[in-house]
Design a protein around this motif. Sequence first.
Motif, PDB file in Angstrom:
ATOM      1  N   ALA A  81      -1.105  -2.781  -3.118  1.00  0.00           N
ATOM      2  CA  ALA A  81      -0.042  -3.617  -3.678  1.00  0.00           C
ATOM      3  C   ALA A  81       1.178  -2.781  -4.049  1.00  0.00           C
ATOM      4  O   ALA A  81       2.326  -3.196  -3.810  1.00  0.00           O
ATOM      5  CB  ALA A  81      -0.554  -4.374  -4.901  1.00  0.00           C
ATOM      6  N   LEU A  82       0.966  -1.599  -4.608  1.00  0.00           N
ATOM      7  CA  LEU A  82       2.082  -0.738  -4.993  1.00  0.00           C
ATOM      8  C   LEU A  82       2.823  -0.207  -3.776  1.00  0.00           C
ATOM      9  O   LEU A  82       4.058  -0.061  -3.795  1.00  0.00           O
ATOM     10  CB  LEU A  82       1.585   0.416  -5.860  1.00  0.00           C
ATOM     11  CG  LEU A  82       1.058   0.027  -7.246  1.00  0.00           C
ATOM     12  CD1 LEU A  82       0.489   1.243  -7.962  1.00  0.00           C
ATOM     13  CD2 LEU A  82       2.154  -0.615  -8.082  1.00  0.00           C
ATOM     14  N   GLN A  83       2.100   0.089  -2.716  1.00  0.00           N
ATOM     15  CA  GLN A  83       2.755   0.535  -1.490  1.00  0.00           C
ATOM     16  C   GLN A  83       3.717  -0.539  -0.961  1.00  0.00           C
ATOM     17  O   GLN A  83       4.841  -0.246  -0.542  1.00  0.00           O
ATOM     18  CB  GLN A  83       1.707   0.868  -0.427  1.00  0.00           C
ATOM     19  CG  GLN A  83       0.942   2.145  -0.679  1.00  0.00           C
ATOM     20  CD  GLN A  83       1.776   3.391  -0.421  1.00  0.00           C
ATOM     21  OE1 GLN A  83       2.307   3.564   0.669  1.00  0.00           O
ATOM     22  NE2 GLN A  83       1.892   4.249  -1.422  1.00  0.00           N
ATOM     23  N   ILE A  84       3.269  -1.785  -1.009  1.00  0.00           N
ATOM     24  CA  ILE A  84       4.115  -2.891  -0.542  1.00  0.00           C
ATOM     25  C   ILE A  84       5.287  -3.114  -1.495  1.00  0.00           C
ATOM     26  O   ILE A  84       6.440  -3.222  -1.068  1.00  0.00           O
ATOM     27  CB  ILE A  84       3.281  -4.178  -0.413  1.00  0.00           C
ATOM     28  CG1 ILE A  84       2.273  -4.044   0.727  1.00  0.00           C
ATOM     29  CG2 ILE A  84       4.181  -5.394  -0.186  1.00  0.00           C
ATOM     30  CD1 ILE A  84       1.275  -5.182   0.814  1.00  0.00           C
ATOM     31  N   ALA A  85       5.002  -3.173  -2.778  1.00  0.00           N
ATOM     32  CA  ALA A  85       6.034  -3.499  -3.763  1.00  0.00           C
ATOM     33  C   ALA A  85       7.158  -2.474  -3.781  1.00  0.00           C
ATOM     34  O   ALA A  85       8.326  -2.834  -3.976  1.00  0.00           O
ATOM     35  CB  ALA A  85       5.414  -3.617  -5.151  1.00  0.00           C
ATOM     36  N   LEU A 132       2.184  -6.527 -15.066  1.00  0.00           N
ATOM     37  CA  LEU A 132       2.337  -5.085 -15.131  1.00  0.00           C
ATOM     38  C   LEU A 132       3.758  -4.682 -14.764  1.00  0.00           C
ATOM     39  O   LEU A 132       4.268  -5.062 -13.695  1.00  0.00           O
ATOM     40  CB  LEU A 132       1.353  -4.394 -14.179  1.00  0.00           C
ATOM     41  CG  LEU A 132      -0.138  -4.704 -14.376  1.00  0.00           C
ATOM     42  CD1 LEU A 132      -0.954  -3.973 -13.319  1.00  0.00           C
ATOM     43  CD2 LEU A 132      -0.604  -4.333 -15.771  1.00  0.00           C
ATOM     44  N   LEU A 133       4.396  -3.921 -15.637  1.00  0.00           N
ATOM     45  CA  LEU A 133       5.678  -3.316 -15.317  1.00  0.00           C
ATOM     46  C   LEU A 133       5.396  -1.943 -14.725  1.00  0.00           C
ATOM     47  O   LEU A 133       4.806  -1.083 -15.385  1.00  0.00           O
ATOM     48  CB  LEU A 133       6.549  -3.181 -16.574  1.00  0.00           C
ATOM     49  CG  LEU A 133       7.820  -2.339 -16.428  1.00  0.00           C
ATOM     50  CD1 LEU A 133       8.759  -2.924 -15.393  1.00  0.00           C
ATOM     51  CD2 LEU A 133       8.517  -2.186 -17.780  1.00  0.00           C
ATOM     52  N   VAL A 134       5.808  -1.741 -13.486  1.00  0.00           N
ATOM     53  CA  VAL A 134       5.593  -0.462 -12.810  1.00  0.00           C
ATOM     54  C   VAL A 134       6.960   0.169 -12.561  1.00  0.00           C
ATOM     55  O   VAL A 134       7.808  -0.408 -11.881  1.00  0.00           O
ATOM     56  CB  VAL A 134       4.840  -0.644 -11.480  1.00  0.00           C
ATOM     57  CG1 VAL A 134       4.472   0.721 -10.906  1.00  0.00           C
ATOM     58  CG2 VAL A 134       3.585  -1.493 -11.686  1.00  0.00           C
ATOM     59  N   SER A 135       7.161   1.336 -13.122  1.00  0.00           N
ATOM     60  CA  SER A 135       8.456   2.004 -13.059  1.00  0.00           C
ATOM     61  C   SER A 135       8.315   3.362 -12.381  1.00  0.00           C
ATOM     62  O   SER A 135       7.411   4.142 -12.706  1.00  0.00           O
ATOM     63  CB  SER A 135       9.018   2.184 -14.476  1.00  0.00           C
ATOM     64  OG  SER A 135      10.240   2.870 -14.459  1.00  0.00           O
ATOM     65  N   LEU A 136       9.201   3.624 -11.419  1.00  0.00           N
ATOM     66  CA  LEU A 136       9.188   4.908 -10.716  1.00  0.00           C
ATOM     67  C   LEU A 136       9.952   5.930 -11.559  1.00  0.00           C
ATOM     68  O   LEU A 136      11.164   5.828 -11.751  1.00  0.00           O
ATOM     69  CB  LEU A 136       9.830   4.759  -9.332  1.00  0.00           C
ATOM     70  CG  LEU A 136       9.804   5.992  -8.421  1.00  0.00           C
ATOM     71  CD1 LEU A 136       8.385   6.496  -8.218  1.00  0.00           C
ATOM     72  CD2 LEU A 136      10.447   5.654  -7.076  1.00  0.00           C
ATOM     73  N   SER A 138      11.935  -0.294 -10.154  1.00  0.00           N
ATOM     74  CA  SER A 138      10.817  -0.865 -10.900  1.00  0.00           C
ATOM     75  C   SER A 138      10.430  -2.218 -10.312  1.00  0.00           C
ATOM     76  O   SER A 138      11.223  -2.871  -9.639  1.00  0.00           O
ATOM     77  CB  SER A 138      11.185  -1.032 -12.378  1.00  0.00           C
ATOM     78  OG  SER A 138      12.285  -1.914 -12.515  1.00  0.00           O
ATOM     79  N   ARG A 139       9.192  -2.623 -10.587  1.00  0.00           N
ATOM     80  CA  ARG A 139       8.688  -3.924 -10.162  1.00  0.00           C
ATOM     81  C   ARG A 139       7.780  -4.474 -11.270  1.00  0.00           C
ATOM     82  O   ARG A 139       7.088  -3.722 -11.946  1.00  0.00           O
ATOM     83  CB  ARG A 139       7.871  -3.823  -8.860  1.00  0.00           C
ATOM     84  CG  ARG A 139       8.591  -3.173  -7.690  1.00  0.00           C
ATOM     85  CD  ARG A 139       9.680  -4.040  -7.129  1.00  0.00           C
ATOM     86  NE  ARG A 139      10.259  -3.464  -5.927  1.00  0.00           N
ATOM     87  CZ  ARG A 139      11.414  -2.785  -5.888  1.00  0.00           C
ATOM     88  NH1 ARG A 139      12.090  -2.588  -7.014  1.00  0.00           N
ATOM     89  NH2 ARG A 139      11.879  -2.309  -4.754  1.00  0.00           N
ATOM     90  N   ILE A 140       7.791  -5.796 -11.425  1.00  0.00           N
ATOM     91  CA  ILE A 140       6.836  -6.465 -12.309  1.00  0.00           C
ATOM     92  C   ILE A 140       5.868  -7.246 -11.430  1.00  0.00           C
ATOM     93  O   ILE A 140       6.282  -8.093 -10.644  1.00  0.00           O
ATOM     94  CB  ILE A 140       7.538  -7.402 -13.304  1.00  0.00           C
ATOM     95  CG1 ILE A 140       8.456  -6.604 -14.232  1.00  0.00           C
ATOM     96  CG2 ILE A 140       6.503  -8.167 -14.128  1.00  0.00           C
ATOM     97  CD1 ILE A 140       9.208  -7.450 -15.247  1.00  0.00           C
TER      98      ILE A 140
END
Length: 308
Positions: free
Chosen positions: A127-131, A97-101, A110-112
Amino acid sequence: MDKISTLPGRSQTNPQPLTPKPEFRTTMPRAQRKRTSSSARTEPLKAKDGNASNKVKSTTQKRATEKPTKGKPVTPQTSKQSKQAPTSDCQAGYYLLLVSLDSTSDPNISRILSIPPETTFDQVHEALQIAFGWTNSHMHSFRIETWELFNMIGGKPLLYLQTHPQDSAPEANVQAETEYTLADILENAEYKGKTRLMYEYDMGDGWNHQIIPLGRADENMGKAMGLNEFNQRIACIAGEGHPCAEDCGGTSGWENLKETFKKARGGDKELKDWYKHSCYNGDKKGLDPYAWDLLEVNDLLGELGPDP
């Protein structure tokens, strides 16, 4: 904004990484690295003094000379806390998953993530809070909305997933995030290819994260990243950008904060002091917009546990 972090003297000490902290890292040289954050890792027995060392040696020799009990073969003793390596790759088949702010630039934060399809959305939230380096200090919500190519604003919300759906307006379609998995949404024919998945954190500052499926991890992902040793479920494999500051005032406040720290001897001194000493996820060393620690993120993600 539902919380304001203006308490004087509040600071957060960032854990020291085991390797020098780079400005930007997209690879994960983790195969030879051992976690230090979990007490469940076994370590070689260290004697405190010479007498203790002799006792350990004597005990070992005694066990070696003991006769096995009749009918009960002697087996090597192993630590109960040691983790067994998975029989197959621990990341094989997981979603990438590519997660982009949204609305962040220079760089875009962003994080993958590699994450199991059976992960429930309350676990995705963790997981998103940590990433992204958030501190879980505000409300959050997942949103599935209609989406069309070239429509960057988004469309009509079809489904919300929240912690307390009973507190929401009755006309909204709000369900408990614990009752849905990633596969329930990403593999659902009603949503697949027609919608986009959003994660909003801090309704005051309005931080929207767009979650884009890239595909599935191959059968060697865990081995290549050195995760099989820990049987890690959720992992960050790449990304960009320093975590955004909590309670900075949204996009405009974040841009202003970055500009302030570009001026080594000038800028808003009060704002700098706030970030260094009062911001929930601030840093007393200052702000480098490109700096973040992939290894530290994965150590914290590893604490979410090996079991689904």
